[in-house]
Design a protein around this motif. Structure first.
Motif, PDB file in Angstrom:
ATOM      1  N   ARG A  71       7.023  -2.054 -17.562  1.00 28.78           N
ATOM      2  CA  ARG A  71       6.231  -1.622 -16.413  1.00 28.78           C
ATOM      3  C   ARG A  71       7.141  -1.204 -15.270  1.00 28.78           C
ATOM      4  O   ARG A  71       8.214  -1.772 -15.078  1.00 28.78           O
ATOM      5  CB  ARG A  71       5.312  -2.744 -15.959  1.00 28.78           C
ATOM      6  N   ILE A  72       6.709  -0.222 -14.524  1.00 26.42           N
ATOM      7  CA  ILE A  72       7.419   0.233 -13.334  1.00 26.42           C
ATOM      8  C   ILE A  72       7.164  -0.776 -12.221  1.00 26.42           C
ATOM      9  O   ILE A  72       6.022  -1.130 -11.943  1.00 26.42           O
ATOM     10  CB  ILE A  72       6.917   1.634 -12.919  1.00 26.42           C
ATOM     11  N   ARG A  73       8.233  -1.243 -11.596  1.00 22.86           N
ATOM     12  CA  ARG A  73       8.126  -2.186 -10.481  1.00 22.86           C
ATOM     13  C   ARG A  73       7.995  -1.381  -9.193  1.00 22.86           C
ATOM     14  O   ARG A  73       8.850  -0.548  -8.905  1.00 22.86           O
ATOM     15  CB  ARG A  73       9.357  -3.075 -10.434  1.00 22.86           C
ATOM     16  N   ALA A  74       6.935  -1.614  -8.431  1.00 20.68           N
ATOM     17  CA  ALA A  74       6.665  -0.783  -7.258  1.00 20.68           C
ATOM     18  C   ALA A  74       6.350  -1.599  -6.012  1.00 20.68           C
ATOM     19  O   ALA A  74       5.858  -2.721  -6.090  1.00 20.68           O
ATOM     20  CB  ALA A  74       5.498   0.160  -7.543  1.00 20.68           C
ATOM     21  N   VAL A  75       6.632  -0.969  -4.876  1.00 19.17           N
ATOM     22  CA  VAL A  75       6.277  -1.497  -3.562  1.00 19.17           C
ATOM     23  C   VAL A  75       5.352  -0.478  -2.906  1.00 19.17           C
ATOM     24  O   VAL A  75       5.547   0.730  -3.051  1.00 19.17           O
ATOM     25  CB  VAL A  75       7.536  -1.728  -2.695  1.00 19.17           C
ATOM     26  N   ILE A  76       4.351  -0.970  -2.183  1.00 20.74           N
ATOM     27  CA  ILE A  76       3.446  -0.115  -1.428  1.00 20.74           C
ATOM     28  C   ILE A  76       3.714  -0.332   0.059  1.00 20.74           C
ATOM     29  O   ILE A  76       3.740  -1.478   0.523  1.00 20.74           O
ATOM     30  CB  ILE A  76       1.968  -0.454  -1.733  1.00 20.74           C
ATOM     31  N   ILE A  77       3.935   0.769   0.791  1.00 23.61           N
ATOM     32  CA  ILE A  77       4.105   0.692   2.241  1.00 23.61           C
ATOM     33  C   ILE A  77       2.985   1.524   2.851  1.00 23.61           C
ATOM     34  O   ILE A  77       3.011   2.749   2.834  1.00 23.61           O
ATOM     35  CB  ILE A  77       5.499   1.190   2.680  1.00 23.61           C
ATOM     36  N   GLU A  78       1.987   0.831   3.370  1.00 21.65           N
ATOM     37  CA  GLU A  78       0.737   1.451   3.835  1.00 21.65           C
ATOM     38  C   GLU A  78       0.155   0.593   4.953  1.00 21.65           C
ATOM     39  O   GLU A  78       0.039  -0.622   4.791  1.00 21.65           O
ATOM     40  CB  GLU A  78      -0.246   1.541   2.656  1.00 21.65           C
ATOM     41  N   ASP A  79      -0.192   1.215   6.082  1.00 21.80           N
ATOM     42  CA  ASP A  79      -0.702   0.444   7.221  1.00 21.80           C
ATOM     43  C   ASP A  79      -2.206   0.212   7.184  1.00 21.80           C
ATOM     44  O   ASP A  79      -2.714  -0.617   7.935  1.00 21.80           O
ATOM     45  CB  ASP A  79      -0.306   1.118   8.549  1.00 21.80           C
ATOM     46  N   GLU A  80      -2.922   0.909   6.332  1.00 24.63           N
ATOM     47  CA  GLU A  80      -4.367   0.722   6.213  1.00 24.63           C
ATOM     48  C   GLU A  80      -4.655  -0.262   5.072  1.00 24.63           C
ATOM     49  O   GLU A  80      -4.406   0.049   3.905  1.00 24.63           O
ATOM     50  CB  GLU A  80      -5.061   2.057   5.926  1.00 24.63           C
ATOM     51  N   THR A 112       7.338   0.350   8.649  1.00 25.31           N
ATOM     52  CA  THR A 112       8.578   0.860   8.052  1.00 25.31           C
ATOM     53  C   THR A 112       9.710  -0.161   7.973  1.00 25.31           C
ATOM     54  O   THR A 112      10.364  -0.262   6.942  1.00 25.31           O
ATOM     55  CB  THR A 112       9.075   2.110   8.808  1.00 25.31           C
ATOM     56  N   GLU A 113       9.962  -0.889   9.047  1.00 24.64           N
ATOM     57  CA  GLU A 113      11.097  -1.820   9.038  1.00 24.64           C
ATOM     58  C   GLU A 113      10.915  -2.919   7.993  1.00 24.64           C
ATOM     59  O   GLU A 113      11.844  -3.251   7.259  1.00 24.64           O
ATOM     60  CB  GLU A 113      11.324  -2.415  10.432  1.00 24.64           C
ATOM     61  N   THR A 114       9.725  -3.468   7.922  1.00 19.47           N
ATOM     62  CA  THR A 114       9.439  -4.488   6.917  1.00 19.47           C
ATOM     63  C   THR A 114       9.533  -3.892   5.521  1.00 19.47           C
ATOM     64  O   THR A 114      10.073  -4.515   4.607  1.00 19.47           O
ATOM     65  CB  THR A 114       8.033  -5.096   7.141  1.00 19.47           C
ATOM     66  N   GLY A 115       9.023  -2.684   5.354  1.00 18.86           N
ATOM     67  CA  GLY A 115       9.084  -2.010   4.061  1.00 18.86           C
ATOM     68  C   GLY A 115      10.514  -1.755   3.607  1.00 18.86           C
ATOM     69  O   GLY A 115      10.849  -1.953   2.442  1.00 18.86           O
ATOM     70  N   LEU A 116      11.366  -1.338   4.533  1.00 15.79           N
ATOM     71  CA  LEU A 116      12.770  -1.085   4.199  1.00 15.79           C
ATOM     72  C   LEU A 116      13.457  -2.373   3.767  1.00 15.79           C
ATOM     73  O   LEU A 116      14.170  -2.400   2.757  1.00 15.79           O
ATOM     74  CB  LEU A 116      13.485  -0.453   5.393  1.00 15.79           C
ATOM     75  N   ARG A 117      13.238  -3.455   4.519  1.00 15.93           N
ATOM     76  CA  ARG A 117      13.835  -4.755   4.144  1.00 15.93           C
ATOM     77  C   ARG A 117      13.334  -5.219   2.781  1.00 15.93           C
ATOM     78  O   ARG A 117      14.113  -5.709   1.948  1.00 15.93           O
ATOM     79  CB  ARG A 117      13.526  -5.810   5.205  1.00 15.93           C
ATOM     80  N   LEU A 118      12.038  -5.064   2.546  1.00 17.74           N
ATOM     81  CA  LEU A 118      11.447  -5.473   1.276  1.00 17.74           C
ATOM     82  C   LEU A 118      12.071  -4.701   0.112  1.00 17.74           C
ATOM     83  O   LEU A 118      12.410  -5.283  -0.920  1.00 17.74           O
ATOM     84  CB  LEU A 118       9.934  -5.251   1.325  1.00 17.74           C
ATOM     85  N   ASP A 170       7.580   7.363  10.880  1.00 18.40           N
ATOM     86  CA  ASP A 170       6.654   7.733   9.811  1.00 18.40           C
ATOM     87  C   ASP A 170       7.308   7.625   8.443  1.00 18.40           C
ATOM     88  O   ASP A 170       8.488   7.295   8.315  1.00 18.40           O
ATOM     89  CB  ASP A 170       6.060   9.122  10.041  1.00 18.40           C
ATOM     90  N   GLY A 171       6.533   7.892   7.411  1.00 22.01           N
ATOM     91  CA  GLY A 171       7.011   7.767   6.041  1.00 22.01           C
ATOM     92  C   GLY A 171       8.152   8.707   5.696  1.00 22.01           C
ATOM     93  O   GLY A 171       9.000   8.392   4.871  1.00 22.01           O
ATOM     94  N   VAL A 172       8.189   9.872   6.345  1.00 22.30           N
ATOM     95  CA  VAL A 172       9.272  10.829   6.095  1.00 22.30           C
ATOM     96  C   VAL A 172      10.591  10.249   6.590  1.00 22.30           C
ATOM     97  O   VAL A 172      11.618  10.328   5.905  1.00 22.30           O
ATOM     98  CB  VAL A 172       8.966  12.191   6.754  1.00 22.30           C
ATOM     99  N   THR A 219      14.214   8.857   4.214  1.00 19.63           N
ATOM    100  CA  THR A 219      15.651   9.096   4.355  1.00 19.63           C
ATOM    101  C   THR A 219      16.430   7.788   4.356  1.00 19.63           C
ATOM    102  O   THR A 219      17.530   7.723   3.819  1.00 19.63           O
ATOM    103  CB  THR A 219      15.956   9.910   5.624  1.00 19.63           C
ATOM    104  N   GLN A 220      15.848   6.732   4.918  1.00 21.66           N
ATOM    105  CA  GLN A 220      16.505   5.422   4.907  1.00 21.66           C
ATOM    106  C   GLN A 220      16.505   4.817   3.504  1.00 21.66           C
ATOM    107  O   GLN A 220      17.501   4.216   3.085  1.00 21.66           O
ATOM    108  CB  GLN A 220      15.821   4.482   5.886  1.00 21.66           C
TER     109      GLN A 220
END
Length: 114
Positions: free
Chosen positions: A4-13, A39-45, A64-66, A70-71
């Motif tokens: 299975r592909i291991r994934a993270v979701i970064i979504e504010d809604e 974004t900051e929490t998502g990047l650390r995660l 934003d997500g764009v 880049t990070q």
């Protein structure tokens, strides 16, 4: 053996994140290993969990997500990026970065109209 592909979701809604997680789980090919609302929490995660893929909302508050993309690309093991959006006019931003785009229409899920 099926991997299975291991994934993270970064979504504010919250409803959008929950709906996307359910869609991915129903595919039996993606395991959501974490989620973040900014974004900051998502990047650390992503730095900690090293997912195979990250589903990123283009319209995150603040950076934003764009910008986040880049990070994420600078991580030692950068994940594959899939942008999610309910806004077609932001789709071109993802194509400029040459990443995958998943245009998730959540209007029916939350009772809105296009």
């Amino acid at each position: 053996m099926w991997i299975r592909i291991r994934a993270v979701i970064i979504e504010d809604e919250p409803l959008a994140a929950q709906y996307l997680a359910q869609l991915l789980d129903d595919s039996c090919q993606v395991e959501v290993i974490g989620s973040a609302t900014e974004t900051e929490t998502g990047l650390r995660l992503c730095a900690e969990l090293r997912p195979d893929a990250v589903f990123v909302d283009i319209n995150l508050p603040g950076k934003d997500g764009v910008s986040l993309a880049t990070q994420l690309a600078m991580l030692p093991q950068p994940p594959r990026l899939v942008f999610t959006t309910g806004s077609a006019h932001r789709a071109t931003d993802a194509f400029r970065l040459q990443v995958s785009l998943l245009h998730v229409k959540l209007m029916f899920c939350i009772g809105g109209e296009e």
